[in-house]
Design a protein around this motif. Structure first.
Motif: not given
Length: 132
Positions: A102-131
């Motif tokens: 219930w707490i998770y769903d409350l946060v999920a419902k309001n998640r886009k209000k909690l933080m502005a949209n941003n993207c993850v900027l990855l280093t070359k090494d970090e890219r290996q972890y993304f499918l």
């Protein structure tokens, strides 16, 4: 990828991207891979497992053995796998799952209000972890 966990998250959510960045920064043992719910890998996985493929409010954690954790269980499991001080999150298991979710769903419902949209900027090494 044999002993890795796969975290499926809403790739269009700044709040979600913030937490993916946090997990990535603490992924010292390389135990996590990541895929956005909107991507090909996640969409295929969700359909194969008869999970909703158009609702991006849920975080999924796929264990190396194929077990799927979602919502608050996924968050607790992520902290447990990260180990160290974060494993204290296991204490949340004393709360009933319906209440944690219930707490998770409350946060999920309001998640886009909690933080502005941003993207993850990855280093070359970090890219290996993304499918994708």
């Amino acid at each position: 990828m044999k002993n890795t966990y796969i975290l499926l998250y809403d790739g269009d959510c700044g709040f979600c991207n913030h937490w993916v960045r946090w997990v990535l920064d603490n992924n010292h043992k390389g135990r996590f891979n990541f895929a956005p719910l909107q991507g090909t890998f996640a969409q295929s996985f969700l359909k194969q497992n008869h999970l909703p493929s158009t609702n991006f409010n849920t975080l999924y954690l796929i264990h190396p053995n194929g077990k799927i954790a979602e919502k608050s269980d996924a968050v607790i499991n992520i902290c447990k796998v990260l180990d160290g001080v974060y494993s204290i999150a296991i204490i949340a298991k004393v709360l009933p799952k319906f209440f944690r979710d219930w707490i998770y769903d409350l946060v999920a419902k309001n998640r886009k209000k909690l933080m502005a949209n941003n993207c993850v900027l990855l280093t070359k090494d970090e890219r290996q972890y993304f499918l994708e």
